[in-house]
Design an enzyme around this catalytic site. Structure first.
Site, PDB file in Angstrom:
ATOM      1  N   TYR A 145       0.818  -1.211   0.000  1.00  0.00           N
ATOM      2  CA  TYR A 145       0.000   0.000   0.000  1.00  0.00           C
ATOM      3  C   TYR A 145       0.854   1.265   0.000  1.00  0.00           C
ATOM      4  CZ  TYR A 145      -4.270   2.647   0.825  1.00  0.00           C
ATOM      5  OH  TYR A 145      -5.330   3.508   0.709  1.00  0.00           O
ATOM      6  N   GLU A 153       1.643   6.372  -7.163  1.00  0.00           N
ATOM      7  CA  GLU A 153       0.685   7.423  -7.498  1.00  0.00           C
ATOM      8  C   GLU A 153       1.232   8.818  -7.315  1.00  0.00           C
ATOM      9  OE1 GLU A 153      -3.364   6.834  -6.045  1.00  0.00           O
ATOM     10  OE2 GLU A 153      -2.930   4.729  -5.700  1.00  0.00           O
TER      11      GLU A 153
END
Lengths: 224, 305
Positions: A145, A153
């Site tokens: 994550y 991202e």
């Protein structure tokens, strides 16, 4: 209505389809990296599969709002939209980003987490997933994550901002008949500086709480 | 009689219990607890009876009743919940309506402050009508808060003040920003004037509906009454119907997307409330045992809802 009996086979099919798609993403990404030694060819190789899988994943929100699956409509939609935004509206719209090093990092962290997740859902629907798989599902995210957000991202958002500003993508300026304005570049700035860090932290802590709950109680519950 | 008061955790709120007269009312119990624990003023107190089998929610003690009405005798136990800091309904309503009134006006009267990089043109008539309508609407709401509405609850949790003000003030800024913008593009004027006139009619109708609702029950009566008169004969929540129609007309009259977003959010919330009210009335007036049957009516938005 007879829909009840279709629910499980349909959901198993959906989850297996996603499993297949994301597995393909892993292979395509790995092969492209191995063959050329650079991230440049990854988007051409794995991009279509990522877009298909991630686009299709909106169905998960539909499932929850139709009552087929338990969960939060808002949470599911926000998670889907977060990925949708960086993938379709930023990455896909800006070809200059397709050779960025963060691209394969993002693809692989999404794909590795999702392969385990969809397999777990499919096996839960069919019976009971093996404890090792449950452990993987609730443990891999601990590394994947943050990796996906911090090294996937966020760098892509940062790299895309100058192009978004210069090309005024997905933006609406005054004057217009709707008397509305929207600056997509500013929205992405907000996403990068505030929304992603805050929601990412919150979700990460939520997943850690879930992990403590699920792994201590033993057998995995039914979720799809 | 002595009553044992415990929190849901099992801990006693007043060690040893509270002593009240046998004929005491709920208010007397509240006063007694308040004396023992000065931080817990009556508006924060909620007492419930032990849950019986088959009950979805435990029964709460209601104002105006006697403790004996609940078959409470010496030694009985009550569960206590602290509702948290409370604030009066009128107070919340005032601030949530006063804010938008001021906020919107600021954008209209001081555009130089809010649009610093633009040359400020003369105001279009539609912009002026819009601020007049907006100010009138919120002034009307404040008037109704103090002179028309009858609230069945006195207080709400204080968090609601911040939530509600955030919603109202936030949307006020979003709507005001675009209507008063130097680059505002008005829709055709004649149509707009007609829509504003219709919107004012809706406001007047909404006020009339509120007056009808306020006069439905004599003061102190808590039993439900079937609303009648004016549009209530056809629609359960006719007041919402006019509220939504008025804002919709405003949105078209100003042709501003954020105004449409504002009324969409409001209409959604009102639909949730209307659905619940309609269901309550139909359940109460089921036509059995001599009770009236609730007439067939739309909930809020004929012909579909």
């Amino acid at each position: 209505m007879g829909m009840g009996s279709l629910r499980t086979p349909y959901l198993i099919t959906y989850n297996l389809a996603q499993l297949l798609g994301w597995s393909a993403v892993i292979c395509q990404t790995a092969v492209a990296l191995a063959r050329t030694g650079s991230p440049g060819s990854v988007y051409a190789a794995a991009g279509p599969a990522v877009r298909l899988c991630q686009g299709l994943a909106v169905l998960e929100t539909v499932h929850i709002s139709a009552g087929v699956v338990k969960g939060s409509v808002a949470l599911s939609f926000l998670q889907w939209f977060g990925r949708f935004n960086v993938l379709f509206l930023v990455l896909h719209s800006i070809p200059e980003l397709w050779a960025h090093w963060a691209l394969p990092v993002m693809f692989l962290s999404w794909a590795l987490a999702d392969v385990v997740r969809y397999l777990w859902y499919a096996l839960s629907l069919a019976g009971s997933p093996p404890p090792l798989l449950t452990w993987l599902r609730y443990t891999m995210f601990i590394a994947l994550y943050p990796l996906g957000i911090l090294l996937g991202e966020m760098p892509l958002y940062a790299a895309g901002l100058p192009y978004l500003r210069e090309r005024r993508l997905y933006s609406l300026a005054l004057p217009n008949a709707l008397n509305f304005s929207f600056d997509y570049h500013r929205a992405c700035q907000a996403a990068l500086s505030a929304i992603l860090p805050l929601s990412g932290t919150y979700l990460y802590l939520y997943l850690l709480r879930q992990r403590r709950k699920r792994l201590s109680s033993g057998a995995g519950g039914k979720r799809a | 009689m002595k009553l044992k008061i415990v929190q849901r955790s099992g801990k006693e709120v007043v060690p040893g219990g509270i002593e009240v007269a046998d004929g005491a009312t709920v208010a007397d119990l509240q006063a007694a607890l308040y004396k023992a624990r000065p931080k817990l003023y009556p508006a924060r107190q909620r007492f419930t009876l032990p849950k019986k089998d088959g009950e979805k929610k435990p029964v709460a003690l209601a104002m105006g009743k006697r403790l004996s009405d609940y078959d409470l005798a010496d030694g009985a136990q009550l569960t206590f919940k602290d509702l948290g800091p409370q604030i009066g309904y009128s107070t919340v309503f005032f601030w949530e309506y006063f804010g938008p009134l001021v906020t919107y006006s600021l954008f209209y009267f001081f555009p130089g402050v809010f649009y610093p990089s633009y040359k400020i043109p003369l105001k279009d008539t539609i912009q002026t009508l819009a601020v007049a309508y907006w100010v009138f609407h919120y002034a009307k709401r404040i008037f109704e808060t103090f002179f028309v509405h009858r609230f069945s609850h006195g207080t709400m949790p204080i968090m609601n003040l911040y939530k509600n003000c955030g919603y109202y003030w936030g949307f006020a800024a979003l709507v005001a920003y675009y209507i008063n913008h130097p680059l505002y593009t008005p829709p055709p004027h004649l149509l707009s004037y007609l829509l504003f006139a219709f919107a004012m009619f809706c406001q007047a109708s909404n006020l009339y509906c509120h007056i009808l609702l306020a006069n439905l029950r004599p003061p102190g009566q808590t039993a439900y009454v079937i609303p009648r008169g004016y549009a209530f004969d056809y629609i359960t929540c006719a007041n919402y119907t006019f509220e939504i129609s008025g804002w919709l007309a405003f949105a078209f009259a100003t042709r501003t997307l954020t105004a449409f977003l504002f009324i969409s959010a409001g209409a959604y919330q009102m639909a949730v409330w209307a659905k619940a009210k309609h269901a309550r009335l139909r359940k109460t007036f089921d036509g059995k045992e001599g009770r009236e049957k609730y007439p067939k009516r739309w909930i809020m938005l004929p012909p579909i809802f």
